[in-house]
Design an enzyme around this catalytic site. Structure first.
Site, short mmCIF file in Angstrom:
data_model
loop_
_atom_site.label_atom_id
_atom_site.label_comp_id
_atom_site.label_asym_id
_atom_site.label_seq_id
_atom_site.Cartn_x
_atom_site.Cartn_y
_atom_site.Cartn_z
N ARG A 1 0.83 -1.21 0.00
CA ARG A 1 0.00 0.00 0.00
C ARG A 1 0.86 1.25 0.00
O ARG A 1 0.54 2.24 -0.64
CB ARG A 1 -0.91 -0.02 1.23
CG ARG A 1 -1.70 1.26 1.44
CD ARG A 1 -2.68 1.13 2.60
NE ARG A 1 -3.65 0.08 2.35
CZ ARG A 1 -4.20 -0.69 3.31
NH1 ARG A 1 -3.85 -0.52 4.56
NH2 ARG A 1 -5.08 -1.61 2.99
N TYR A 2 1.93 1.22 0.77
CA TYR A 2 2.82 2.38 0.90
C TYR A 2 4.09 2.08 0.10
O TYR A 2 4.56 0.94 0.10
CB TYR A 2 3.21 2.59 2.36
CG TYR A 2 2.04 2.83 3.30
CD1 TYR A 2 1.43 4.07 3.38
CD2 TYR A 2 1.57 1.80 4.13
CE1 TYR A 2 0.39 4.30 4.27
CE2 TYR A 2 0.53 2.03 5.02
CZ TYR A 2 -0.05 3.28 5.09
OH TYR A 2 -1.08 3.49 5.97
N LYS B 1 -3.65 4.31 7.09
CA LYS B 1 -3.97 4.75 8.45
C LYS B 1 -3.97 6.27 8.53
O LYS B 1 -2.96 6.90 8.22
CB LYS B 1 -2.95 4.17 9.42
CG LYS B 1 -3.01 2.65 9.46
CD LYS B 1 -1.88 2.08 10.29
CE LYS B 1 -1.86 0.57 10.22
NZ LYS B 1 -1.35 0.07 8.92
N ARG C 1 -8.86 -9.41 9.33
CA ARG C 1 -8.71 -10.39 8.24
C ARG C 1 -9.55 -11.64 8.47
O ARG C 1 -9.16 -12.74 8.09
CB ARG C 1 -7.24 -10.75 8.04
CG ARG C 1 -6.58 -9.74 7.16
CD ARG C 1 -5.15 -9.93 6.79
NE ARG C 1 -4.63 -8.59 6.76
CZ ARG C 1 -3.82 -8.07 7.66
NH1 ARG C 1 -3.33 -8.80 8.63
NH2 ARG C 1 -3.47 -6.81 7.58
N CYS D 1 -9.44 -13.59 17.25
CA CYS D 1 -10.17 -12.45 17.81
C CYS D 1 -11.44 -12.25 16.99
O CYS D 1 -11.39 -12.28 15.77
CB CYS D 1 -9.33 -11.18 17.71
SG CYS D 1 -7.68 -11.35 18.42
N ARG E 1 7.14 0.24 2.16
CA ARG E 1 6.99 -0.90 3.08
C ARG E 1 5.87 -1.82 2.62
O ARG E 1 4.92 -1.38 1.98
CB ARG E 1 6.77 -0.44 4.52
CG ARG E 1 5.63 0.53 4.73
CD ARG E 1 5.97 1.43 5.94
NE ARG E 1 4.84 2.23 6.39
CZ ARG E 1 4.48 3.39 5.86
NH1 ARG E 1 5.11 3.87 4.81
NH2 ARG E 1 3.46 4.05 6.36
N ASP F 1 -8.07 3.21 9.90
CA ASP F 1 -7.50 2.62 8.69
C ASP F 1 -8.59 2.81 7.64
O ASP F 1 -9.66 2.20 7.71
CB ASP F 1 -7.16 1.13 8.92
CG ASP F 1 -5.93 0.71 8.13
OD1 ASP F 1 -5.65 1.35 7.08
OD2 ASP F 1 -5.26 -0.26 8.53
N CYS G 1 -3.85 -18.37 13.69
CA CYS G 1 -3.42 -17.68 14.90
C CYS G 1 -3.57 -18.66 16.05
O CYS G 1 -4.27 -19.66 15.93
CB CYS G 1 -4.32 -16.48 15.19
SG CYS G 1 -4.12 -15.14 14.00
N CYS H 1 -11.51 -9.57 14.11
CA CYS H 1 -10.32 -9.61 13.25
C CYS H 1 -10.52 -8.91 11.92
O CYS H 1 -11.49 -9.15 11.22
CB CYS H 1 -9.92 -11.06 12.98
SG CYS H 1 -8.51 -11.20 11.86
N ASP I 1 -12.18 -1.66 12.35
CA ASP I 1 -12.41 -1.75 10.90
C ASP I 1 -13.84 -2.22 10.64
O ASP I 1 -14.38 -3.04 11.39
CB ASP I 1 -11.42 -2.74 10.28
CG ASP I 1 -10.00 -2.20 10.27
OD1 ASP I 1 -9.83 -0.96 10.25
OD2 ASP I 1 -9.05 -3.02 10.30
C1 LIG Z 1 -0.45 -0.77 8.77
C2 LIG Z 1 0.14 -1.11 7.50
C3 LIG Z 1 1.48 -0.83 7.24
C4 LIG Z 1 2.40 -0.18 8.26
O1 LIG Z 1 1.99 1.10 8.59
P1 LIG Z 1 2.87 1.95 9.61
O2 LIG Z 1 2.10 3.23 9.77
O3 LIG Z 1 4.21 2.14 9.00
O4 LIG Z 1 2.96 1.16 10.90
C5 LIG Z 1 1.99 -1.17 6.00
N1 LIG Z 1 1.21 -1.73 5.07
C6 LIG Z 1 -0.09 -1.98 5.28
C7 LIG Z 1 -0.88 -2.59 4.19
C8 LIG Z 1 -0.67 -1.70 6.50
O5 LIG Z 1 -1.95 -1.98 6.71
#
Ligand SMILES: *Cc1c(COP(=O)(O)O)cnc(C)c1O
Length: 404
Positions: A143-144, A370, A165, A160, A147, A363, A156, A163, A326
């Site tokens: 998404r980002y 987020k 997911r 939960c 990362r 989110d 798990c 959850c 969520d």
């Molecule tokens: C939460 C999340 C992250 C990490 O987000 P941070 O704000 O860096 O902790 C990365 N990818 C996805 C898809 C996420 O849901």
């Protein structure tokens, strides 16, 4: 303690003992209460189980409570509590902390299915964050730019009820997509995308994997030159503290910088077993953060959150995110208003250690990521000044004139 001893003879819920008038729940009464519940539960349901077995994480996983019939024997089940689509799975350890008589027990609410999970409310979706649209591969969410979220498994130690997911977790028909081949594909993708500097291992819970498997996976990821750090998201310290063995942490510390985000919801999860697990992780130099979901009837008040965050800091865990729930299918009974979340944040900021204050985020549906939600502290902002309001409601001005 005899196996036929009745739990209610032994255990008074906190706040109702003669020394402790209702409503005053200290961390100590609460932890005594959970410890007494746990002791009574073990004596009643696992009289033959040795300490060695009970403290063995594999024994805990082999003996998870996943049938409603078994649950009905152990707990006084209310009309609200029923079978549901998301399978049930509770470690004996976590079940031992749950109040067998009280359906309103916060720990119990997060684990025992409710008929309300079958209620579809407006705006709810199976995959509200549209993770699947942002997945270049079946078990990788990108998404980002810098990362990725690497889904290692769909199981798990305990499931939960809220959850995010739940669409995939615990579904044996979907387990095969978390194959070793999918890991190899994810690793090749990360290798090809040099902007990825941070890999988050999640699932499911990566700590359901055994040490050697996890070691191989971490080694393969650490072997990629542009990956600067790895994070593991887990609830093991809460639901399966036995998993945090010295051998595990010895292996994990070979893969630094490695961070861990632990998922906790309530101060009563911070038992002595959990504290020992967190201590082993912290002693291995693993920076610990927490992620908490704001849950109605579980932790949606300032006192509970304060107790949770203070308890976490005592265990060297820095509160990281507080999540608005969520909008997954059948989650409305757990979700609070955003006003409630802001009220909790207002009760924390300035009133306690800044380290005890997480970032409250939503989110965003459809994959927006987020987004922090915060109280209004900037009342006005002109060329001359910013007008600010502090935690007591007092107004202050910061001068800007002359600044460019
Ligand atoms: C939460 C999340 C992250 C990490 O987000 P941070 O704000 O860096 O902790 C990365 N990818 C996805 C898809 C996420 O849901």
């Amino acid at each position: 303690m005899g196996p036929d001893m009745i739990v209610s003879d032994l255990v008074e819920p906190p706040g109702s003992t003669p020394d402790n008038p209702p409503g005053i729940i200290t961390a100590e009464t609460s932890s005594n209460y959970r410890a007494a519940l746990s002791k009574a539960f073990c004596a009643r349901w696992y009289p033959q189980v040795t300490e060695r077995e009970w403290t063995n994480w594999r024994w805990q996983l082999r003996n998870v409570i996943n049938s409603f019939v078994q649950l009905q024997q152990m707990f006084n089940i209310s009309e609200q509590e029923v079978c549901s689509k998301l399978p049930m799975r509770i470690t004996p350890y976590y079940a031992s902390l749950m109040d067998p008589e009280d359906p309103a027990d916060p720990l119990r609410k997060t684990m025992i299915p409710s008929y309300q999970e079958t209620v579809l409310s407006k705006g709810e979706e199976a995959d509200p964050l549209h993770e699947e649209d942002q997945s270049p591969l079946p078990t990788l969410v990108h998404r980002y730019p810098d990362r990725v979220l690497f889904l290692t498994t769909n199981t798990c130690a305990s499931f939960c009820r809220y959850c995010t997911r739940s669409r995939v977790v615990g579904d044996c028909h979907k387990a095969n997509i978390y194959s070793r081949q999918s890991w190899a594909d994810n690793i090749a993708y990360i290798r090809d995308h040099t902007k990825i500097r941070d890999v988050l291992l999640s699932g499911g819970d990566p700590l359901t994997l055994d040490d050697d498997t996890l070691d191989d996976l971490l080694s393969a990821i650490r072997d990629i030159p542009h990956v600067e750090m790895v994070r593991i998201g887990t609830k093991a310290p809460m639901v399966l503290p036995q998993r945090i063995t010295l051998q595990l942490v010895k292996m994990l510390k070979q893969h630094h910088p490695l961070y861990m985000s632990i998922h906790c919801t309530h101060p009563d999860e911070l038992t002595s077993e959990c504290s020992s697990a967190l201590q082993r992780l912290a002693d291995a130099g693993i920076p610990l953060g927490s992620q908490t979901v704001l849950l109605k009837g579980v932790n949606d008040n300032v006192d509970t959150m304060k107790a949770l965050y203070h308890g976490l800091l005592k265990n060297r865990v820095r509160p990281y995110y507080l999540y608005q729930g969520d909008s997954i299918i059948g989650s409305s009974h757990f979700r609070t208003t955003v006003t409630k979340g802001l009220e909790i944040m207002k009760g924390l900021r300035g009133h306690t250690t800044g380290y005890a204050v997480p970032t409250y985020v939503i989110d965003a549906p459809k994959g927006g990521g987020k987004i922090p939600v915060s109280m209004k502290t900037v009342l006005a902002h002109t060329k001359e000044k910013v007008v600010l309001q502090n935690y007591e409601g007092k107004i202050f001005e910061y001068p800007l004139s002359g600044l460019v």
